[in-house]
Write a protein that holds these residues in place. Structure first.
Motif, PDB file in Angstrom:
ATOM      1  N   MET A  73      10.308  24.289  48.971  1.00  0.00           N
ATOM      2  CA  MET A  73      11.245  23.584  49.813  1.00  0.00           C
ATOM      3  C   MET A  73      12.526  23.368  49.016  1.00  0.00           C
ATOM      4  SD  MET A  73      10.425  20.238  52.012  1.00  0.00           S
ATOM      5  CE  MET A  73      11.431  19.936  53.414  1.00  0.00           C
ATOM      6  N   LYS A  74      13.662  23.554  49.672  1.00  0.00           N
ATOM      7  CA  LYS A  74      14.943  23.373  49.005  1.00  0.00           C
ATOM      8  C   LYS A  74      15.497  21.978  49.303  1.00  0.00           C
ATOM      9  CE  LYS A  74      16.354  28.173  48.672  1.00  0.00           C
ATOM     10  NZ  LYS A  74      15.246  28.880  49.272  1.00  0.00           N
ATOM     11  N   TYR A  75      16.086  21.383  48.261  1.00  0.00           N
ATOM     12  CA  TYR A  75      16.730  20.073  48.373  1.00  0.00           C
ATOM     13  C   TYR A  75      18.121  20.162  47.773  1.00  0.00           C
ATOM     14  CZ  TYR A  75      12.177  18.022  49.363  1.00  0.00           C
ATOM     15  OH  TYR A  75      10.969  17.709  49.931  1.00  0.00           O
ATOM     16  N   LEU A  76      19.083  19.541  48.425  1.00  0.00           N
ATOM     17  CA  LEU A  76      20.400  19.364  47.844  1.00  0.00           C
ATOM     18  C   LEU A  76      20.406  17.988  47.209  1.00  0.00           C
ATOM     19  CD1 LEU A  76      23.163  20.565  47.348  1.00  0.00           C
ATOM     20  CD2 LEU A  76      23.923  19.520  49.477  1.00  0.00           C
ATOM     21  N   MET A  77      20.736  17.942  45.926  1.00  0.00           N
ATOM     22  CA  MET A  77      20.783  16.679  45.204  1.00  0.00           C
ATOM     23  C   MET A  77      22.248  16.354  44.934  1.00  0.00           C
ATOM     24  SD  MET A  77      18.879  15.486  41.692  1.00  0.00           S
ATOM     25  CE  MET A  77      19.794  16.561  40.584  1.00  0.00           C
ATOM     26  N   PHE A  78      22.747  15.325  45.599  1.00  0.00           N
ATOM     27  CA  PHE A  78      24.097  14.857  45.352  1.00  0.00           C
ATOM     28  C   PHE A  78      24.088  13.985  44.100  1.00  0.00           C
ATOM     29  CE2 PHE A  78      24.020  15.465  49.972  1.00  0.00           C
ATOM     30  CZ  PHE A  78      25.147  16.248  50.139  1.00  0.00           C
ATOM     31  N   VAL A  79      24.979  14.260  43.179  1.00  0.00           N
ATOM     32  CA  VAL A  79      25.121  13.483  41.949  1.00  0.00           C
ATOM     33  C   VAL A  79      26.316  12.554  42.163  1.00  0.00           C
ATOM     34  CG1 VAL A  79      25.494  13.598  39.462  1.00  0.00           C
ATOM     35  CG2 VAL A  79      24.212  15.420  40.619  1.00  0.00           C
ATOM     36  N   CYS A  80      26.062  11.236  42.125  1.00  0.00           N
ATOM     37  CA  CYS A  80      27.078  10.265  42.503  1.00  0.00           C
ATOM     38  C   CYS A  80      27.274   9.195  41.436  1.00  0.00           C
ATOM     39  CB  CYS A  80      26.667   9.548  43.795  1.00  0.00           C
ATOM     40  SG  CYS A  80      26.218  10.656  45.137  1.00  0.00           S
ATOM     41  N   THR A  81      28.475   8.618  41.440  1.00  0.00           N
ATOM     42  CA  THR A  81      28.703   7.445  40.614  1.00  0.00           C
ATOM     43  C   THR A  81      28.016   6.271  41.293  1.00  0.00           C
ATOM     44  OG1 THR A  81      30.748   6.881  41.768  1.00  0.00           O
ATOM     45  CG2 THR A  81      30.942   8.275  39.793  1.00  0.00           C
ATOM     46  N   ASP A  82      27.939   5.152  40.610  1.00  0.00           N
ATOM     47  CA  ASP A  82      27.294   3.967  41.168  1.00  0.00           C
ATOM     48  C   ASP A  82      28.048   2.741  40.705  1.00  0.00           C
ATOM     49  OD1 ASP A  82      25.534   2.021  42.157  1.00  0.00           O
ATOM     50  OD2 ASP A  82      23.769   3.157  41.580  1.00  0.00           O
ATOM     51  N   THR A  83      28.100   1.736  41.552  1.00  0.00           N
ATOM     52  CA  THR A  83      28.775   0.492  41.180  1.00  0.00           C
ATOM     53  C   THR A  83      27.905  -0.365  40.285  1.00  0.00           C
ATOM     54  OG1 THR A  83      28.004  -0.556  43.218  1.00  0.00           O
ATOM     55  CG2 THR A  83      30.192   0.450  43.266  1.00  0.00           C
ATOM     56  N   GLU A  84      26.607  -0.030  40.156  1.00  0.00           N
ATOM     57  CA  GLU A  84      25.685  -0.797  39.311  1.00  0.00           C
ATOM     58  C   GLU A  84      24.911   0.141  38.386  1.00  0.00           C
ATOM     59  OE1 GLU A  84      23.189  -3.372  41.629  1.00  0.00           O
ATOM     60  OE2 GLU A  84      24.806  -3.799  43.027  1.00  0.00           O
ATOM     61  N   PRO A  85      25.577   0.672  37.329  1.00  0.00           N
ATOM     62  CA  PRO A  85      24.865   1.573  36.418  1.00  0.00           C
ATOM     63  C   PRO A  85      23.855   0.830  35.568  1.00  0.00           C
ATOM     64  CG  PRO A  85      27.072   1.142  35.616  1.00  0.00           C
ATOM     65  CD  PRO A  85      26.960   0.485  36.964  1.00  0.00           C
ATOM     66  N   ASP A  86      22.943   1.586  34.953  1.00  0.00           N
ATOM     67  CA  ASP A  86      21.948   1.035  34.040  1.00  0.00           C
ATOM     68  C   ASP A  86      22.666   0.274  32.927  1.00  0.00           C
ATOM     69  OD1 ASP A  86      20.044   0.732  31.889  1.00  0.00           O
ATOM     70  OD2 ASP A  86      18.836   2.296  32.815  1.00  0.00           O
ATOM     71  N   ALA A  87      22.079  -0.820  32.477  1.00  0.00           N
ATOM     72  CA  ALA A  87      22.677  -1.620  31.410  1.00  0.00           C
ATOM     73  C   ALA A  87      22.775  -0.832  30.108  1.00  0.00           C
ATOM     74  CB  ALA A  87      21.860  -2.893  31.196  1.00  0.00           C
ATOM     75  N   ASP A  88      21.920   0.168  29.907  1.00  0.00           N
ATOM     76  CA  ASP A  88      21.935   0.965  28.685  1.00  0.00           C
ATOM     77  C   ASP A  88      21.949   2.449  29.032  1.00  0.00           C
ATOM     78  OD1 ASP A  88      21.802   1.957  26.134  1.00  0.00           O
ATOM     79  OD2 ASP A  88      19.681   1.476  25.846  1.00  0.00           O
ATOM     80  N   PRO A  89      23.129   2.981  29.431  1.00  0.00           N
ATOM     81  CA  PRO A  89      23.186   4.394  29.800  1.00  0.00           C
ATOM     82  C   PRO A  89      22.950   5.338  28.631  1.00  0.00           C
ATOM     83  CG  PRO A  89      25.368   3.425  29.833  1.00  0.00           C
ATOM     84  CD  PRO A  89      24.391   2.293  29.589  1.00  0.00           C
ATOM     85  N   THR A  90      22.940   4.839  27.396  1.00  0.00           N
ATOM     86  CA  THR A  90      22.660   5.706  26.244  1.00  0.00           C
ATOM     87  C   THR A  90      21.212   6.179  26.257  1.00  0.00           C
ATOM     88  OG1 THR A  90      22.143   3.819  24.821  1.00  0.00           O
ATOM     89  CG2 THR A  90      24.429   4.605  24.815  1.00  0.00           C
ATOM     90  N   ALA A  91      20.368   5.542  27.062  1.00  0.00           N
ATOM     91  CA  ALA A  91      18.968   5.964  27.180  1.00  0.00           C
ATOM     92  C   ALA A  91      18.824   7.216  28.043  1.00  0.00           C
ATOM     93  CB  ALA A  91      18.136   4.827  27.785  1.00  0.00           C
ATOM     94  N   ALA A  92      19.903   7.637  28.678  1.00  0.00           N
ATOM     95  CA  ALA A  92      19.859   8.805  29.564  1.00  0.00           C
ATOM     96  C   ALA A  92      19.610  10.085  28.775  1.00  0.00           C
ATOM     97  CB  ALA A  92      21.171   8.916  30.334  1.00  0.00           C
TER      98      ALA A  92
END
Length: 110
Positions: free
Chosen positions: A1-20
């Motif tokens: 099955m095919k899915y389109l995944m939209f990659v979006c900004t967010d107004t509430e990012p993770d407190a520690d984005p360095t864990a990404a």
């Protein structure tokens, strides 16, 4: 099955984005597994044009829709067995930590 995944900004990012996770590692792994068919970052908002037709008149606007707080910054086309697998793919994406990902199944119009 095919899915389109939209990659979006967010107004509430993770407190520690360095864990990404690293995006290049994510891409290489998903491409290697055949889960990611293609993907790309999008150009800046300043390059966006919104197109509408109302009462037969073409209406053009610079940029995205004005009330939008979150912005689509990229996309990936995924091939997954089901929604659960697509969720696992999205969960490992770096923008799951600092942004948000929207999954939508592609509809076969035939």
């Amino acid at each position: 099955m095919k899915y389109l995944m939209f990659v979006c900004t967010d107004t509430e990012p993770d407190a520690d984005p360095t864990a990404a996770p690293d995006i290049e590692e994510w891409v290489a792994e998903r491409d290697g597994r055949g889960q990611r068919l293609m993907g790309s970052a999008l150009g800046p908002l300043s390059a966006a044009t919104t197109v509408r037709v109302r009462d037969g008149e073409l209406l053009l606007s610079d940029g995205p829709f004005a009330e939008t707080k979150e912005v689509i910054v990229g996309f990936d086309l995924l091939e997954c067995a089901d929604l659960d697998e697509a969720i696992e793919v999205a969960r490992a994406h770096p923008m799951a930590y600092g942004g948000r990902l929207e999954l939508r199944p592609l509809v076969d119009l035939d």
